[in-house]
Design a protein around this motif. Structure first.
Motif, mmCIF file in Angstrom:
data_model
loop_
_atom_site.group_PDB
_atom_site.id
_atom_site.type_symbol
_atom_site.label_atom_id
_atom_site.label_comp_id
_atom_site.label_asym_id
_atom_site.label_seq_id
_atom_site.Cartn_x
_atom_site.Cartn_y
_atom_site.Cartn_z
ATOM 1 N N GLU A 10 0.579 -1.020 0.159
ATOM 2 C CA GLU A 10 0.165 -0.082 -0.106
ATOM 3 C C GLU A 10 0.745 1.152 -0.454
ATOM 4 O O GLU A 10 0.557 3.189 -0.592
ATOM 5 C CB GLU A 10 -1.221 -0.299 1.501
ATOM 6 C CG GLU A 10 -1.616 -0.871 1.313
ATOM 7 C CD GLU A 10 -3.113 -1.235 2.201
ATOM 8 O OE1 GLU A 10 -2.358 -0.432 3.234
ATOM 9 O OE2 GLU A 10 -3.421 -2.140 2.483
ATOM 10 N N TYR A 11 1.964 1.077 0.291
ATOM 11 C CA TYR A 11 3.147 2.694 1.086
ATOM 12 C C TYR A 11 3.460 2.810 -0.737
ATOM 13 O O TYR A 11 3.558 3.653 -1.245
ATOM 14 C CB TYR A 11 3.990 1.770 1.454
ATOM 15 C CG TYR A 11 5.541 2.959 2.118
ATOM 16 C CD1 TYR A 11 4.891 4.436 2.344
ATOM 17 C CD2 TYR A 11 6.244 3.078 1.306
ATOM 18 C CE1 TYR A 11 6.322 5.438 1.838
ATOM 19 C CE2 TYR A 11 7.265 3.579 1.297
ATOM 20 C CZ TYR A 11 7.615 4.864 1.623
ATOM 21 O OH TYR A 11 8.106 5.645 1.407
ATOM 22 N N GLN A 13 1.753 1.651 -3.891
ATOM 23 C CA GLN A 13 1.157 2.445 -4.213
ATOM 24 C C GLN A 13 1.236 3.527 -4.219
ATOM 25 O O GLN A 13 0.716 5.130 -5.272
ATOM 26 C CB GLN A 13 0.455 1.700 -4.134
ATOM 27 C CG GLN A 13 -1.266 1.903 -4.994
ATOM 28 C CD GLN A 13 -1.188 1.924 -6.622
ATOM 29 O OE1 GLN A 13 -0.253 0.895 -6.695
ATOM 30 N NE2 GLN A 13 -1.778 2.010 -7.300
ATOM 31 N N TYR A 14 0.874 4.194 -2.838
ATOM 32 C CA TYR A 14 0.942 5.658 -2.813
ATOM 33 C C TYR A 14 1.870 6.423 -2.785
ATOM 34 O O TYR A 14 2.142 7.442 -3.308
ATOM 35 C CB TYR A 14 1.423 5.596 -1.221
ATOM 36 C CG TYR A 14 0.994 6.728 -0.165
ATOM 37 C CD1 TYR A 14 -0.441 8.532 0.156
ATOM 38 C CD2 TYR A 14 2.137 7.575 -0.231
ATOM 39 C CE1 TYR A 14 -0.412 8.690 0.816
ATOM 40 C CE2 TYR A 14 2.665 8.651 0.348
ATOM 41 C CZ TYR A 14 1.002 9.500 0.825
ATOM 42 O OH TYR A 14 1.055 10.741 1.213
ATOM 43 N N CYS A 15 3.516 5.816 -3.077
ATOM 44 C CA CYS A 15 4.514 6.828 -3.620
ATOM 45 C C CYS A 15 4.518 6.831 -4.802
ATOM 46 O O CYS A 15 4.640 7.692 -5.591
ATOM 47 C CB CYS A 15 5.966 6.041 -3.260
ATOM 48 S SG CYS A 15 5.789 5.157 -1.387
ATOM 49 N N ARG A 18 -0.122 8.823 -5.324
ATOM 50 C CA ARG A 18 -0.106 10.273 -5.172
ATOM 51 C C ARG A 18 1.231 10.574 -4.785
ATOM 52 O O ARG A 18 1.186 12.282 -4.958
ATOM 53 C CB ARG A 18 -0.285 9.554 -3.333
ATOM 54 C CG ARG A 18 -1.791 8.803 -3.189
ATOM 55 C CD ARG A 18 -2.897 10.095 -3.385
ATOM 56 N NE ARG A 18 -3.138 10.859 -2.245
ATOM 57 C CZ ARG A 18 -3.238 10.863 -0.661
ATOM 58 N NH1 ARG A 18 -4.191 9.796 -0.723
ATOM 59 N NH2 ARG A 18 -3.675 12.185 -0.207
ATOM 60 N N ARG A 19 2.159 10.554 -4.773
ATOM 61 C CA ARG A 19 3.639 10.978 -4.740
ATOM 62 C C ARG A 19 4.569 11.055 -5.783
ATOM 63 O O ARG A 19 4.881 11.963 -5.722
ATOM 64 C CB ARG A 19 4.794 10.458 -3.427
ATOM 65 C CG ARG A 19 4.073 10.517 -2.319
ATOM 66 C CD ARG A 19 5.220 9.903 -1.030
ATOM 67 N NE ARG A 19 6.264 10.942 -1.262
ATOM 68 C CZ ARG A 19 7.428 10.154 -0.631
ATOM 69 N NH1 ARG A 19 7.966 9.262 0.177
ATOM 70 N NH2 ARG A 19 8.719 11.610 -0.371
ATOM 71 N N TYR A 82 4.640 7.101 7.015
ATOM 72 C CA TYR A 82 3.531 7.069 6.162
ATOM 73 C C TYR A 82 2.523 6.448 6.816
ATOM 74 O O TYR A 82 1.130 6.741 7.305
ATOM 75 C CB TYR A 82 3.874 6.315 4.708
ATOM 76 C CG TYR A 82 2.495 5.082 4.474
ATOM 77 C CD1 TYR A 82 2.216 6.011 3.525
ATOM 78 C CD2 TYR A 82 2.117 4.113 4.469
ATOM 79 C CE1 TYR A 82 0.442 5.599 2.794
ATOM 80 C CE2 TYR A 82 1.415 3.317 4.244
ATOM 81 C CZ TYR A 82 0.259 4.114 3.513
ATOM 82 O OH TYR A 82 -0.838 3.696 2.820
ATOM 83 N N TYR A 85 1.228 8.589 9.041
ATOM 84 C CA TYR A 85 0.154 9.649 8.747
ATOM 85 C C TYR A 85 -1.353 8.982 8.489
ATOM 86 O O TYR A 85 -2.038 9.354 8.625
ATOM 87 C CB TYR A 85 1.474 9.495 7.754
ATOM 88 C CG TYR A 85 -0.078 10.346 6.506
ATOM 89 C CD1 TYR A 85 0.021 11.906 6.697
ATOM 90 C CD2 TYR A 85 -0.549 10.181 5.196
ATOM 91 C CE1 TYR A 85 -0.791 12.939 5.786
ATOM 92 C CE2 TYR A 85 -0.654 10.896 4.481
ATOM 93 C CZ TYR A 85 -1.776 12.047 4.848
ATOM 94 O OH TYR A 85 -2.469 12.920 3.724
ATOM 95 N N MET A 86 -1.234 7.879 8.337
ATOM 96 C CA MET A 86 -2.527 7.057 7.669
ATOM 97 C C MET A 86 -3.059 6.316 9.115
ATOM 98 O O MET A 86 -3.883 5.674 9.789
ATOM 99 C CB MET A 86 -1.903 5.378 6.934
ATOM 100 C CG MET A 86 -1.000 5.423 5.474
ATOM 101 S SD MET A 86 -2.417 7.358 4.572
ATOM 102 C CE MET A 86 -3.807 6.083 4.134
#
Length: 259
Positions: A10-11, A13-15, A18-19, A82, A85-86
């Motif tokens: 998930e991290y 994917q976030y990178c 989103r980032r 992360y 944050y989540m």
């Protein structure tokens, strides 16, 4: 899929989404976090506690180079930031660990004078051996690239990103946009460098007119960082030089010989 593996995916994917991180950065994160996960699982540890993290860092210090350790710790830091944050964890276990350490000072590597001479002999010999107009153009371009790297200490990204309007060979000036988009003017003082750039410009005049960039490949596209590295490797191999030479070493050599 266990909890840690799922959170890592998930991290990543976030990178990516989103980032919008560079794919190379994401691949490095994936490698570092996979290695960390396997260690935690092998120790039957809880990734929410500081013990398996501290143990993993101890192993890294024993088995890896200091710069590698620092990079892997940075990957873990970003991951746990992360998680906080989540709200996947209530407390960051890294805050209770002392992960700071000094990297050993390492002198920048430069190209010794005798190796530089051998490299230059091969660089100019390829122009003498050129049998076709295409081979001549490639040789002239390689000479211009190396002469400019060594005469100015440019970063490879700065050289490849040079725009045609940034080159003023009449006044011997080059306008550079470096890190942080800061602009600086470099003065060319060596005639051999100006001559090399002038000869390159005459051979590639038609291609340069069609592009906003100065250094181009055979397709008329901007010369890439990897193309310059490949060119240096090819010349090094042809000159039977065993030392591994990188574009950045020309920058260090420029500074060394200047001093």
């Amino acid at each position: 899929m266990n909890a840690l593996k799922k959170l890592i995916e998930e991290y990543l994917q976030y990178c990516q989404v989103r980032r919008e991180l560079d794919p190379k950065t994401i691949r490095a994160y994936r490698t570092d976090l996979r290695e960390f996960r396997l260690h935690v699982e092998g120790q039957n540890g809880d990734f929410r506690s500081k013990e398996p993290i501290g143990n993993y860092v101890d192993v890294l210090h024993c088995e890896r180079a200091p710069r590698t350790v620092k990079r892997k710790i940075a990957s873990i830091r970003a991951f746990y930031h992360y998680l906080m944050y989540m709200e996947e964890i209530e407390e960051n276990p890294l805050h209770r660990l002392d992960l700071n350490f000094k990297l050993p000072q390492r002198l920048p590597r430069y190209i010794p004078n005798h190796i530089m001479n051998t490299f230059y002999q091969e660089l100019y010999a390829q122009r003498e051996r050129a049998d076709t107009p295409y081979q001549m153009k490639c040789a002239v371009r390689d000479i211009a690239v190396i002469e400019l790297l060594f005469a100015t200490g440019l970063r490879i990204s700065e050289l490849c990103g040079l725009k045609r309007e940034a080159i003023n060979l009449y006044d011997g000036e080059i306008r550079i946009h470096g890190k942080g988009d800061k602009e600086r003017i470099l003065q060319l003082t060596e005639k051999i460098t100006i001559d090399a750039l002038t000869e390159y410009e005459s051979h590639f005049a038609a291609e340069i007119r069609k592009s906003e960039y100065f250094f181009l490949n055979k397709y008329g596209h901007p010369l890439s960082d990897q193309s310059v590295r490949d060119m240096i490797n090819r010349l090094t191999c042809a000159a039977s030089i065993t030392m591994h030479i990188t574009p950045h070493m020309f920058r260090h050599s420029f500074a060394t010989y200047l001093v």
